[in-house]
Design a protein around this motif. Structure first.
Motif, PDB file in Angstrom:
ATOM      1  N   UNK A 164       0.966  -1.223  -0.121  1.00 37.27           N
ATOM      2  CA  UNK A 164       0.096   0.035  -0.058  1.00 37.27           C
ATOM      3  C   UNK A 164       0.978   1.320   0.027  1.00 37.27           C
ATOM      4  N   UNK A 165       1.855   1.162   0.903  1.00 41.07           N
ATOM      5  CA  UNK A 165       2.894   2.454   0.825  1.00 41.07           C
ATOM      6  C   UNK A 165       3.596   2.506  -0.554  1.00 41.07           C
ATOM      7  N   UNK A 166       3.913   1.556  -1.257  1.00 38.05           N
ATOM      8  CA  UNK A 166       4.642   1.766  -2.472  1.00 38.05           C
ATOM      9  C   UNK A 166       3.478   2.336  -3.265  1.00 38.05           C
ATOM     10  N   UNK A 167       2.372   1.627  -3.614  1.00 35.28           N
ATOM     11  CA  UNK A 167       1.315   2.379  -4.437  1.00 35.28           C
ATOM     12  C   UNK A 167       1.136   3.818  -4.200  1.00 35.28           C
ATOM     13  N   UNK A 168       0.786   4.184  -2.642  1.00 33.14           N
ATOM     14  CA  UNK A 168       0.684   5.591  -2.584  1.00 33.14           C
ATOM     15  C   UNK A 168       1.742   6.496  -3.037  1.00 33.14           C
ATOM     16  N   UNK A 169       3.120   5.911  -2.653  1.00 36.17           N
ATOM     17  CA  UNK A 169       4.321   6.865  -3.058  1.00 36.17           C
ATOM     18  C   UNK A 169       4.146   7.093  -4.509  1.00 36.17           C
ATOM     19  N   UNK A 170       3.783   6.147  -5.369  1.00 37.67           N
ATOM     20  CA  UNK A 170       3.798   6.206  -6.837  1.00 37.67           C
ATOM     21  C   UNK A 170       2.638   7.182  -7.339  1.00 37.67           C
ATOM     22  N   UNK A 171       1.522   7.061  -6.394  1.00 43.28           N
ATOM     23  CA  UNK A 171       0.152   8.049  -6.828  1.00 43.28           C
ATOM     24  C   UNK A 171       0.630   9.443  -6.597  1.00 43.28           C
ATOM     25  N   UNK A 172       1.295   9.698  -5.294  1.00 43.07           N
ATOM     26  CA  UNK A 172       1.788  10.929  -5.235  1.00 43.07           C
ATOM     27  C   UNK A 172       2.705  11.597  -6.036  1.00 43.07           C
ATOM     28  N   UNK A 173       3.708  10.877  -6.462  1.00 41.03           N
ATOM     29  CA  UNK A 173       4.566  11.300  -7.251  1.00 41.03           C
ATOM     30  C   UNK A 173       4.029  11.598  -8.759  1.00 41.03           C
ATOM     31  N   UNK A 233     -19.153   3.111   7.868  1.00 33.57           N
ATOM     32  CA  UNK A 233     -19.538   2.239   8.990  1.00 33.57           C
ATOM     33  C   UNK A 233     -18.531   1.404   9.825  1.00 33.57           C
ATOM     34  N   UNK A 234     -18.859   0.293  10.299  1.00 34.26           N
ATOM     35  CA  UNK A 234     -17.696  -0.487  11.123  1.00 34.26           C
ATOM     36  C   UNK A 234     -16.491  -0.830  10.321  1.00 34.26           C
ATOM     37  N   UNK A 235     -16.533  -0.663   8.870  1.00 27.75           N
ATOM     38  CA  UNK A 235     -15.226  -0.863   8.353  1.00 27.75           C
ATOM     39  C   UNK A 235     -14.477   0.557   7.973  1.00 27.75           C
ATOM     40  N   UNK A 236     -14.765   1.570   8.718  1.00 29.16           N
ATOM     41  CA  UNK A 236     -14.363   2.673   8.415  1.00 29.16           C
ATOM     42  C   UNK A 236     -12.845   2.804   8.791  1.00 29.16           C
ATOM     43  N   UNK A 237     -12.219   2.036   9.878  1.00 28.50           N
ATOM     44  CA  UNK A 237     -11.015   2.112  10.286  1.00 28.50           C
ATOM     45  C   UNK A 237     -10.000   1.529   9.350  1.00 28.50           C
ATOM     46  N   UNK A 238     -10.341   0.546   8.463  1.00 25.00           N
ATOM     47  CA  UNK A 238      -9.469  -0.010   7.413  1.00 25.00           C
ATOM     48  C   UNK A 238      -9.544   0.956   6.298  1.00 25.00           C
ATOM     49  N   UNK A 239     -10.895   1.512   6.074  1.00 19.05           N
ATOM     50  CA  UNK A 239     -11.037   2.516   4.757  1.00 19.05           C
ATOM     51  C   UNK A 239     -10.230   3.801   4.875  1.00 19.05           C
ATOM     52  N   UNK A 240      -9.991   4.273   6.217  1.00 20.44           N
ATOM     53  CA  UNK A 240      -9.222   5.438   6.237  1.00 20.44           C
ATOM     54  C   UNK A 240      -7.477   5.170   6.537  1.00 20.44           C
ATOM     55  N   UNK A 241      -7.286   3.907   6.623  1.00 21.34           N
ATOM     56  CA  UNK A 241      -5.874   3.689   6.758  1.00 21.34           C
ATOM     57  C   UNK A 241      -5.032   4.308   5.606  1.00 21.34           C
ATOM     58  N   UNK A 242      -5.400   4.048   4.203  1.00 12.94           N
ATOM     59  CA  UNK A 242      -4.724   4.764   3.198  1.00 12.94           C
ATOM     60  C   UNK A 242      -4.712   6.136   3.025  1.00 12.94           C
ATOM     61  N   UNK A 243      -5.899   6.882   3.545  1.00 11.94           N
ATOM     62  CA  UNK A 243      -6.002   8.447   3.901  1.00 11.94           C
ATOM     63  C   UNK A 243      -4.841   8.738   4.651  1.00 11.94           C
ATOM     64  N   UNK A 244      -4.912   8.081   6.093  1.00 14.14           N
ATOM     65  CA  UNK A 244      -3.865   8.609   6.867  1.00 14.14           C
ATOM     66  C   UNK A 244      -2.556   8.325   6.525  1.00 14.14           C
ATOM     67  N   UNK A 245      -2.089   7.144   5.800  1.00 10.72           N
ATOM     68  CA  UNK A 245      -0.827   7.076   5.289  1.00 10.72           C
ATOM     69  C   UNK A 245      -0.448   8.190   4.111  1.00 10.72           C
ATOM     70  N   UNK A 246      -1.113   8.476   3.206  1.00  7.72           N
ATOM     71  CA  UNK A 246      -1.088   9.437   2.325  1.00  7.72           C
ATOM     72  C   UNK A 246      -0.938  10.563   2.987  1.00  7.72           C
TER      73      UNK A 246
END
Length: 345
Positions: free
Chosen positions: A237-246, A290-303
């Motif tokens: 996930x971190x690698x994909x987000x690094x490419x996305x930001x670049x 809903x209950x899956x919000x914690x996993x859903x916001x993980x990419x947003x927090x890392x980004x």
């Protein structure tokens, strides 16, 4: 601005440490039962109050100044709500090699949220860009995102968005848009007070995000959702987000140049068009997933953490560009009003 560049050898916002500490607190002491209900209600009220203060702060003159620079704002909005989502859809091809389905849904949601306001302004000011344009671009993006992000989530996430429904849109409007409009309506009486107490807005901003993070991650711990994320998947996930930001940093900089924007406008476009707002994304995710919000916001927090660190380095280097220095020195008196206003903003 010192906060964004501290410490000098590691350009990371200390607030990130608070975010990580909040995640750790939720992991060790998650809110349960009545405590979870209290935390959820408090986070909802804090976010509503935050957007009320945003509405009271944004002046009509700032909005009108932004409208006159419509090409820049259309460019930022296109990057935020068109280019980003297209890249998010394209990342579907990375499942299951780099991403799991839930992580891809979180990454796709990340591409749908609006741009930031505070950090876009701060980085644009550091890099000696068009600060008034950055103020308006971030504000317009946040306003548009209140309506556009839920609609895009309905179209692109569909049933996988957890709790998404027409009621979700209503909840988001009531929690974000209505308080903002109320702040605008009351700005005549409270605008000057809010302007004199900017620290209050900053505390509410950061405190509300921490509260939402704690609530979301507590719910994830109670549901046992973190067993679904392995270190290998997290690295992917971190690698994909690094490419996305670049990709977005390159597109906003060189694309703006191709469209004929000057250096100061290109800086505002790059910083406003390549970022995603944690403050706006978290409450929306809590409603949509809903209950899956914690996993859903993980990419947003890392980004969010990644964009702060990378953009801090870029802003510092842009401030030392020969073009910026040569433009600053001979025209210092003429630029005092804009530069001072931008930096104070």
């Amino acid at each position: 601005m010192k906060r964004l560049r501290w410490p000098s050898w590691m350009p990371i916002d200390p607030y990130i440490l608070l975010l990580l500490g909040t995640v750790g607190l939720a992991a060790l002491l998650p809110a349960r039962g009545t405590g979870a209900d209290v935390a959820s209600g408090a986070s909802t009220g804090a976010i509503a109050f935050l957007f009320f203060l945003y509405g009271a702060r944004l002046s009509t003159r700032e909005a009108m100044d932004g409208v006159r620079h419509w090409r820049l704002h259309v460019t930022v909005l296109a990057c935020t709500f068109v280019v980003f989502p297209l890249l998010g859809l394209a990342s579907r091809g990375l499942v299951p090699v780099f991403l799991t389905d839930p992580l891809h849904q979180g990454l796709l949601f990340l591409t749908l949220v609006p741009s930031t306001i505070q950090s876009s302004i701060a980085f644009t000011s550091i890099a000696r860009g068009n600060v008034p344009a950055a103020i308006c671009a971030g504000s317009f993006s946040s306003l548009v995102g209140i309506v556009v992000t839920p609609l895009l989530a309905a179209a692109l996430l569909g049933g996988s968005g957890g709790g998404f429904s027409a009621d979700s849109v209503v909840k988001i409007v009531l929690q974000l848009l209505v308080p903002f409009v109320a702040g605008q309506l009351l700005r005549r009486w409270i605008g000057s007070f809010v302007a004199r107490h900017k620290k209050v807005l900053g505390l509410v901003d950061r405190g509300s995000i921490l509260l939402v993070v704690y609530t979301a991650f507590s719910e994830g711990m109670v549901q046992g959702i973190w067993h679904q994320v392995s270190p290998v998947r997290l690295a992917g996930l971190l690698a994909v987000q690094a490419v996305l930001l670049a990709v977005m940093l390159a597109l906003t900089w060189y694309g703006a140049k191709g469209l004929g924007f000057g250096r100061e406008d290109r800086i505002a476009i790059q910083f406003a068009g390549s970022k995603k707002s944690l403050a706006a994304g978290l409450p929306m995710a809590s409603v949509l997933f809903g209950a899956q919000a914690s996993l859903a916001v993980l990419p947003l927090m890392l980004f969010h953490q990644m964009q702060l660190m990378v953009c801090a380095v870029i802003a510092k280097r842009r401030s030392h560009d020969p073009e910026a220095v040569s433009a600053e020195e001979p025209a210092a008196p003429a630029r005092t009003a804009v530069g001072t206003g931008g930096r104070s903003a």
